[in-house]
Design an enzyme around this catalytic site. Structure first.
Site, PDB file in Angstrom:
ATOM      1  CG  HIS A  17      54.589  29.063 -46.746  1.00 60.38           C
ATOM      2  ND1 HIS A  17      54.091  29.023 -45.462  1.00 60.38           N
ATOM      3  CD2 HIS A  17      54.012  30.153 -47.324  1.00 60.38           C
ATOM      4  CE1 HIS A  17      53.250  30.032 -45.270  1.00 60.38           C
ATOM      5  NE2 HIS A  17      53.175  30.727 -46.396  1.00 60.38           N
ATOM      6  CE  LYS A  41      47.766  39.628 -42.428  1.00 62.95           C
ATOM      7  NZ  LYS A  41      47.512  38.359 -43.049  1.00 62.95           N
ATOM      8  NE  ARG A  90      46.661  30.486 -50.344  1.00 58.27           N
ATOM      9  CZ  ARG A  90      46.644  31.068 -49.160  1.00 58.27           C
ATOM     10  NH1 ARG A  90      46.789  30.343 -48.087  1.00 58.27           N
ATOM     11  NH2 ARG A  90      46.472  32.363 -49.034  1.00 58.27           N
ATOM     12  CB  SER A 128      50.027  30.845 -41.793  1.00 57.92           C
ATOM     13  OG  SER A 128      51.109  30.614 -42.653  1.00 57.92           O
TER      14      SER A 128
HETATM   15  O1  PNS Z   1      52.885  36.198 -46.224  1.00 63.70           O
HETATM   16  P1  PNS Z   1      52.272  37.540 -46.514  1.00 63.70           P
HETATM   17  O2  PNS Z   1      51.785  38.163 -45.214  1.00 63.70           O
HETATM   18  O3  PNS Z   1      51.209  37.471 -47.563  1.00 63.70           O
HETATM   19  O4  PNS Z   1      53.454  38.472 -47.084  1.00 63.70           O
HETATM   20  C1  PNS Z   1      53.207  39.817 -47.422  1.00 63.70           C
HETATM   21  C2  PNS Z   1      54.530  40.582 -47.711  1.00 63.70           C
HETATM   22  C3  PNS Z   1      55.481  40.470 -46.544  1.00 63.70           C
HETATM   23  C4  PNS Z   1      55.198  39.987 -48.936  1.00 63.70           C
HETATM   24  C5  PNS Z   1      54.139  42.075 -47.992  1.00 63.70           C
HETATM   25  O5  PNS Z   1      53.348  42.549 -46.946  1.00 63.70           O
HETATM   26  C6  PNS Z   1      55.348  43.002 -48.181  1.00 63.70           C
HETATM   27  O6  PNS Z   1      56.049  42.904 -49.155  1.00 63.70           O
HETATM   28  N1  PNS Z   1      55.572  43.907 -47.199  1.00 63.70           N
HETATM   29  C7  PNS Z   1      56.680  44.845 -47.244  1.00 63.70           C
HETATM   30  C8  PNS Z   1      56.225  46.276 -47.476  1.00 63.70           C
HETATM   31  C9  PNS Z   1      56.213  46.644 -48.953  1.00 63.70           C
HETATM   32  O7  PNS Z   1      57.172  46.453 -49.680  1.00 63.70           O
HETATM   33  N2  PNS Z   1      55.056  47.210 -49.408  1.00 63.70           N
HETATM   34  C10 PNS Z   1      54.906  47.674 -50.773  1.00 63.70           C
HETATM   35  C11 PNS Z   1      54.462  46.579 -51.745  1.00 63.70           C
HETATM   36  S1  PNS Z   1      52.747  46.326 -51.687  1.00 63.70           S
END
Ligand code: PNS
Length: 158
Positions: A17, A41, A90, A128
Site C-alpha cells: 500500500h 467484511k 497485483r 493484509s
Molecule cells: O481494500 P479494499 O477492501 O479492497 O477496499 C475496497 C473499497 C473500500 C475501495 C470498496 O469496498 C468501496 O469503495 N466501498 C465503498 C462502497 C461503494 O462505493 N460501493 C460502490 C462501488 S463498487
C-alpha cells in the site's frame, strides 16, 4: 492541482500500500488515503487503529492526507473534488473485482477516472490477510509492513 483518492480497508496497511501511496503522491498534487469506516467484511483492526497505523506510516509524505469515509466512495471523491481514484493491481485475481468497481464508479460519475498502479514485483505476493495470518501464527512480518505496524502487531501477540 490534481487530487486523487486512494481508498481501501487497510486492515492493516502493508508496504505494498505504501508503495502505491508514494507513487501516487509523486504524480498528483494531493492524495487522500481514504479508510473505509465500515468495510463489507468485518475488519480485524479497529477503525481507529487502521487510521493510526496509516497516519504514522505516511507522515513522510507531505501531500498525503489520511481520512475516513463511509457510504459511496464516489460521493466522497466528488466531495474532495478528486479527478482520480487510485487502486493497486497485483495478480490477475484482482482484476474482476477492480474492473467491476471501476466501471460502477464510472457509471455513477464519468468525470472521475479510476487509475491502476501495477504493484512493484517486491510486493506482488503481499496482502493484509497474509500479513495477519503470519503475525497470528508467530511468523516474522519484517519487510512486509511499515515498522510501526510490525511493532503494533508484535505488541498484540504479547
Ligand atoms: O481494500 P479494499 O477492501 O479492497 O477496499 C475496497 C473499497 C473500500 C475501495 C470498496 O469496498 C468501496 O469503495 N466501498 C465503498 C462502497 C461503494 O462505493 N460501493 C460502490 C462501488 S463498487
Amino acid at each position: 492541482m490534481k487530487v486523487a483518492i486512494y481508498p481501501g480497508s487497510f486492515d492493516p496497511v502493508t508496504l505494498g500500500h505504501i508503495d502505491i501511496v508514494e507513487r501516487a503522491a509523486s504524480i498528483f498534487g494531493k492524495v487522500f488515503v481514504a479508510v473505509i469506516k465500515h468495510p463489507e467484511k468485518q475488519a480485524n483492526f479497529s477503525f481507529e487503529d487502521r487510521m493510526k497505523m496509516l497516519k504514522n506510516a505516511t507522515k513522510h509524505l507531505k501531500n498525503v492526507i489520511v481520512e475516513s469515509f463511509s457510504g459511496l466512495l464516489i460521493d466522497y471523491a466528488k466531495k474532495k473534488k478528486a479527478s482520480a481514484i487510485v487502486r493497486g493491481l497485483r495478480a490477475v485475481s484482482d482484476f474482476e473485482y477492480e474492473f467491476q468497481m471501476a466501471l460502477t464508479n464510472r457509471k455513477m460519475c464519468p468525470q472521475i477516472e479510476t487509475i491502476f498502479f501495477m504493484t512493484d514485483y517486491k510486493y506482488a505476493y503481499l496482502s493484509s490477510s497474509i500479513v495477519r495470518q503470519i503475525a497470528e501464527l508467530g511468523g516474522s512480518i519484517a519487510g512486509m509492513v511499515p515498522p510501526n505496524v510490525e511493532n503494533e502487531l508484535k505488541k498484540r501477540r504479547k
